[in-house]
Write a protein that holds these residues in place. Structure first.
Motif, short mmCIF file in Angstrom:
data_model
loop_
_atom_site.label_atom_id
_atom_site.label_comp_id
_atom_site.label_asym_id
_atom_site.label_seq_id
_atom_site.Cartn_x
_atom_site.Cartn_y
_atom_site.Cartn_z
N ARG A 182 0.81 -1.22 0.00
CA ARG A 182 0.00 0.00 0.00
C ARG A 182 0.84 1.26 0.00
N CYS A 215 -7.36 -10.45 -9.21
CA CYS A 215 -6.90 -10.98 -7.93
C CYS A 215 -5.72 -11.91 -8.15
N HIS A 274 -6.67 -0.08 -6.11
CA HIS A 274 -6.79 -0.58 -4.74
C HIS A 274 -7.59 0.39 -3.87
N SER A 302 -11.80 -8.60 -0.16
CA SER A 302 -10.53 -7.88 -0.10
C SER A 302 -9.68 -8.16 -1.33
N LYS A 309 -7.21 -7.53 -4.52
CA LYS A 309 -6.07 -6.69 -4.85
C LYS A 309 -5.69 -6.97 -6.30
#
Length: 398
Positions: free
Chosen positions: A252, A282, A355, A375, A377
């Protein structure tokens, strides 16, 4: 043969290893550990798997024969599959061309909503923002009137071959897929985790799925020097669906590293000098236990795979609508939204922005980080390593 366990050589985390794998990636430190598989175990597993398929096939044939022999079904006429017409001829290829595939699986157990919206949005972006000629874009959905544009396995394969046919230096190619994806056992042992990734054509129940090895051989390896291919894959288990040699891991804060997924004594998975880049929904190791199908958040699949309750059902519906008020793929939406708002971004900025958009949608729903099946990514993989924070993103030839 049951899976075995071992310790990561770097962080000592316990890892579950499939019996046929010859390399595995640690989920904690991302270290790739190579080891010699047990060939006897691998061959035994393949033999058992083939026997299972043979038995299942024999049972199905026996059931059909028994059913058709009863008084009920003597008059049943099975519909003949329409012969598809040829895809768009090579003469209208152009230097910019794309294959857009959105599969809804109408009338099937795992029906998806929003895939056609994804394709329409991508087509608009390519034609109105990047100047792709409409006649150089093949759109495959179940809403098409032309039988050759229904997203069957045969038609998808033809479209992918069309995409790279006659490709030359300076050509810009795009493959966008919105639909189901999953994994299966890797029998040729060219995957670091022991699993191949696959996409599901609309007729997967009768004609089977399409393997990442085949996608790579069709649109990656023939890519000539000077040509560029971008794949935008909105599906589950899609991190390495093109089997590209390098996978980018980014946190991040924006720090990243490239992982080399090439294995010794396996087939070459790179291009013929061209540039191939994939942005997918993903990572490969996100399975039915901790993710939704393609992060498109489809209720039928979630209930089947995750056995979620009514509250999670409601959250998933809201998660889809948190973007535009209509069903859409989270990857496709966040990808196009970023490029519309911030033209000229780098690949690194694009990943981080995507994201952020998806995280914001989750935050609006009050979903904490422990809601693992939301979740997602987005992942980046490439035929070559590059500095993701200095290279501007473009779907045009690099």
């Amino acid at each position: 043969m049951a899976n075995k366990t071992m310790r990561c050589s770097y962080c000592r985390t316990q890892i579950v290893v499939p019996p046929y794998a010859h390399a595995i990636q640690c989920a904690i430190c991302q270290t790739i550990i190579h080891f010699q598989p047990n060939d006897q175990t691998h061959n035994s597993f393949r033999k058992r798997f083939k026997n299972m398929l043979h038995t299942a096939s024999s049972n199905i044939k026996a059931s059909i024969k028994s059913y058709s022999g009863s008084g009920i079904s003597d008059s049943v006429n099975f519909p003949q599959q329409a012969r598809p017409s040829p895809v768009v001829p090579v003469s209208v290829h152009g230097r910019k061309r794309a294959v857009l595939c959105g599969i809804s699986y109408y009338g099937q157990r795992y029906k998806l909503d929003g895939t056609v919206n994804d394709v329409k949005s991508m087509r608009y972006f390519l034609t109105q923002r990047l100047g792709f000629p409409s006649e150089s874009i093949l759109t495959l959905t179940e809403e098409e009137s032309d039988p050759s544009l229904i997203p069957t396995g045969n038609n998808i394969r033809k479209a992918l071959k069309w995409l790279v046919q006659g490709c030359q230096s300076g050509d810009s190619l795009v493959f966008h897929y919105s639909g189901h994806g999953s994994q299966q056992l890797d029998f040729n042992r060219d995957e670091v985790d022991g699993y191949d990734e696959i996409i599901w054509p609309v007729d997967y129940q009768t004609e089977g799925t399409i393997l990442d090895d085949e996608i790579n051989a069709t649109i990656v390896r023939p890519l000539p020097r000077g040509a560029t291919l971008h794949a935008i894959i909105d599906a589950c288990h899609s991190g390495t669906i093109l089997d590209l040699p390098f996978v980018c891991r980014i946190n991040r804060e924006g720090y990243y590293k490239w992982e080399d997924h090439r294995l010794p004594y396996t087939a070459y998975k790179g291009t013929n000098g061209g540039y191939a880049i994939s942005i997918s929904a993903c990572d490969d190791n996100q399975s039915s236990g901790d993710t939704t199908v393609g992060f498109k958040v489809k209720v039928a699949w979630i209930l089947q795979k995750l056995h979620t309750d009514n509250e999670k059902w409601s959250n998933n519906i809201k998660f889809v609508q948190a973007f535009t008020g209509k069903a859409t793929g989270a990857l496709t939406y966040s990808f196009l939204k970023t490029l519309e708002q911030e033209p000229g971004v780098t690949y690194g900025h694009l990943l981080m922005a995507m994201h952020k958009i998806i995280g914001a949608a989750r935050g609006e729903l009050g979903l904490s980080s422990n809601v693992s099946h939301l979740s997602q990514k987005p992942q980046l993989s490439s035929s070559q390593k590059f500095d993701i924070h200095s290279k501007p993103f473009t779907l045009l030839s690099i």
